[in-house]
Design an enzyme around this catalytic site. Sequence first.
Site, mmCIF file in Angstrom:
data_model
loop_
_atom_site.group_PDB
_atom_site.id
_atom_site.type_symbol
_atom_site.label_atom_id
_atom_site.label_comp_id
_atom_site.label_asym_id
_atom_site.label_seq_id
_atom_site.Cartn_x
_atom_site.Cartn_y
_atom_site.Cartn_z
ATOM 1 N N ASP A 279 1.061 -72.795 0.612
ATOM 2 C CA ASP A 279 2.427 -73.310 1.092
ATOM 3 C C ASP A 279 2.856 -74.643 0.369
ATOM 4 O O ASP A 279 1.946 -74.937 -0.405
ATOM 5 C CB ASP A 279 2.002 -73.517 2.552
ATOM 6 C CG ASP A 279 3.404 -73.654 3.363
ATOM 7 O OD1 ASP A 279 4.493 -73.541 2.540
ATOM 8 O OD2 ASP A 279 3.400 -73.618 4.586
HETATM 9 C C1 BGC Z 1 6.836 -73.558 5.050
HETATM 10 C C2 BGC Z 1 6.441 -72.511 4.565
HETATM 11 C C3 BGC Z 1 7.763 -72.314 3.542
HETATM 12 C C4 BGC Z 1 7.623 -72.933 2.424
HETATM 13 C C5 BGC Z 1 8.716 -72.616 1.257
HETATM 14 C C6 BGC Z 1 6.896 -74.815 3.848
HETATM 15 O O1 BGC Z 1 7.039 -76.018 4.240
HETATM 16 O O2 BGC Z 1 5.595 -74.337 5.748
HETATM 17 O O3 BGC Z 1 6.914 -71.518 5.682
HETATM 18 O O4 BGC Z 1 7.855 -70.784 3.115
HETATM 19 O O5 BGC Z 1 7.998 -74.433 3.026
HETATM 20 O O6 BGC Z 1 10.019 -73.116 1.900
#
Ligand code: BGC
Length: 746
Positions: A279
């Site tokens: 993530d």
């Molecule tokens: C989130 C993810 C997301 C990623 C990219 C993160 O803060 O937890 O779910 O895909 O950002 O935007």
Amino acid sequence: MKKHLYILFLLSVLFPVYGRSQQIAEQKIETVLSKMTIRERIGQLNQLDGRGIHGTVEQLKELVRKGEVGSLMNITDPKVINQLQEAACKESRTKVPLIFTRDVVHGFKTMLPIPLGQAATFNPDLIKEGARIAAIEATEHGIRWSFAPMIDISRDARWGRIAESFGEDSYLTGKMAVAVVKGFQGEDLSHPQSMAACLKHFIGYGAAEGGRDYNSTYIPERQLREVYLPPFKQAIEAGSASIMTSFNDNDGIPATGNKNLLRDMLRKEWEFDGVTLSDWGSVTEMIKHGFAQDRKHAAEIAINAGLDVEMSSKSFIQNLEKLIAEGKVPESVLNDAVRNVLRLKYKLGLFEQPYTDIHKPTETYSAKHLAVAKKVAEESVVLLKNDNKTLPLSSNIKSILITGPLADASHDQLGTWTMDGETDKTQTPAKAVASMYGDKVKIHFMPGLTYSRDKNQSSFDEVLRIAHSVDAIVVFVGEEAILTGEAHSLAGLNLQGAQSELIKQLKATRKPLVTVVMAGRPLTIGREIEQSDAVLYAWHPGTMGGPAIADMLFGKAIPVGKLPVTFPKGVGQIPIYYNHTNTGRPAKGNEKSIDEIPLNAKQSVLGHSSYYLDIGSKPLYPFGYGLSYTTFEYTDLKIDKTKLNKNDTLSVSLKIKNTGEYKGTEVVQLYITDIVGSVTRPVKELKGFERLELKAGEINTIHFNLPVSDLAFWNIDMKKTVEPGKFKVMVGTNSETGLEANFEVE
Ligand code: BGC
């Protein structure tokens, strides 16, 4: 590498067709890989953002030419995407294409309801169609990899990201996960309109302690395997191309550095050959977790644990060369990760066709896409209450007041994660009712409050003056999109601002009062529901929420949605979910309430059962609950056998009659109870659901087939097994109400 080719050889002998194409792809991957320097290989694992935080487009192009980037997030201009792709495919030494990624969570431009609303449809076929249109619109803009579906089991409405989830149940989440994967990826991932799915967040993120985002989780292995992992496994079996690790540490181990999870389970046990992705920043966040000393250590832990691609935090590109030279990361580990990325690029057809066709006629916001979005919005609405058949609004109603802060909130009804949704394309209920039904009823519109947290009651007098003059009132309350989603947890779930007061004052007019709630989570609105004659729970319904709700108010659409999550009466009941295990002293349902406790009562008079003195044990609404404008009667539950062996299938049938005045569709739910197990078993578990459309007065039989193998669970020895013994099957309209039969597995 040798072992790799040997397995492929074996596969090709055993399954010639699969083997041949797969073998060619793997050979190509090996050829590309063998020509890359270590740094270029590491570059494939580096995912950067294209919005400026990692450099201008020109600076990114330079990195791409040097082979230091493998994928780029958040660029949606296909012309810019093509330029960057040219830098990769023509100007870099390796000519390996990039993948462009985005969080296409519930639609790209045409926004569907938030996933929690989508789950309320209990209609995976429709959700697949929704995912398909999202993929068509996103790929048209150059996006070939979406960070969705989010399939975290969510049992805590305080957690803002419950909005992005499919709710509390693994079975329903699994069905929705597979639907989204199939919708995104289509029949063939290499088709230019197919988009790779990414299952997230692996694992347990929805169980954040206290519902506070990013918090630690403590999920034991059995519960992980029973509840949290199955949707991921099913979606992987359906072909999901990638998976994202979660932010949380479970039982002390951050997911991004969890070798047991990423290598032993995902790769070995499940044989996943897609991409694992961190993530945002979750590699280097292991430093804050106190799990890694510094960025270099974080990179070492993550890649050795089995993480392929690092999103945004750049510790791989900065440290892996050194770590390999020092022998802390084997080169074979790097190569395996790169193979996974190259495989995805092959599967997406990017080596053959890396560019986005900018001359193709657009399908974004096409009539078909808007119709699908409307259908999903319609089916997501849950009718919670309908006293005196207040809905649909009768033809005697000649004038209505539309009020409330969510009636015309084009931004908020799109919900969280609407990166590309556009408010000028949003059709709000206030506008839709006026344009679609304005010739039948006189419509007054006055919001009363400008947004959900608004406490300013200065226009209430005027709202009430109009309210007194009309035949019915429809009030749109709920929460703004910004109160939901990532990092937007709440400790309280009451309506914000002066919304409750507005409902209370509207109720006092004694006019029929319909409350429509638009929210990203269950809210604790028991009191407001009591004050309303009818209540529709519409979640954040997306671009077409307005027309969907308008048709529902006037009876052109009939509610069919069911709650994908238990609604608590109060926050203190959380976690509350239908498939809990039993205590040794379950609530009996006749417990004394706090006001009935006699003065100086003795310790034992309250009966020693598991409930809350102030709000009892029952939820506000159970999982699976949802009414229709018509009514259904369940009779004649039959099972074909009462004793089965482990290879049998139980056949269950029953009759359902539409006993009301409207045509309607019922989502019929099948639950089982395993009465005794070598470990305690949930009081009930959803094992099937079917939709049945019936005309007024019509009766029909519905069938379920329940393979005994579906009764398997992770037993005392941590083996997935069906244990012989007694079971109960319940078929009903929600998780609390239904017809039951008993059977035995021998
Ligand atoms: C989130 C993810 C997301 C990623 C990219 C993160 O803060 O937890 O779910 O895909 O950002 O935007």
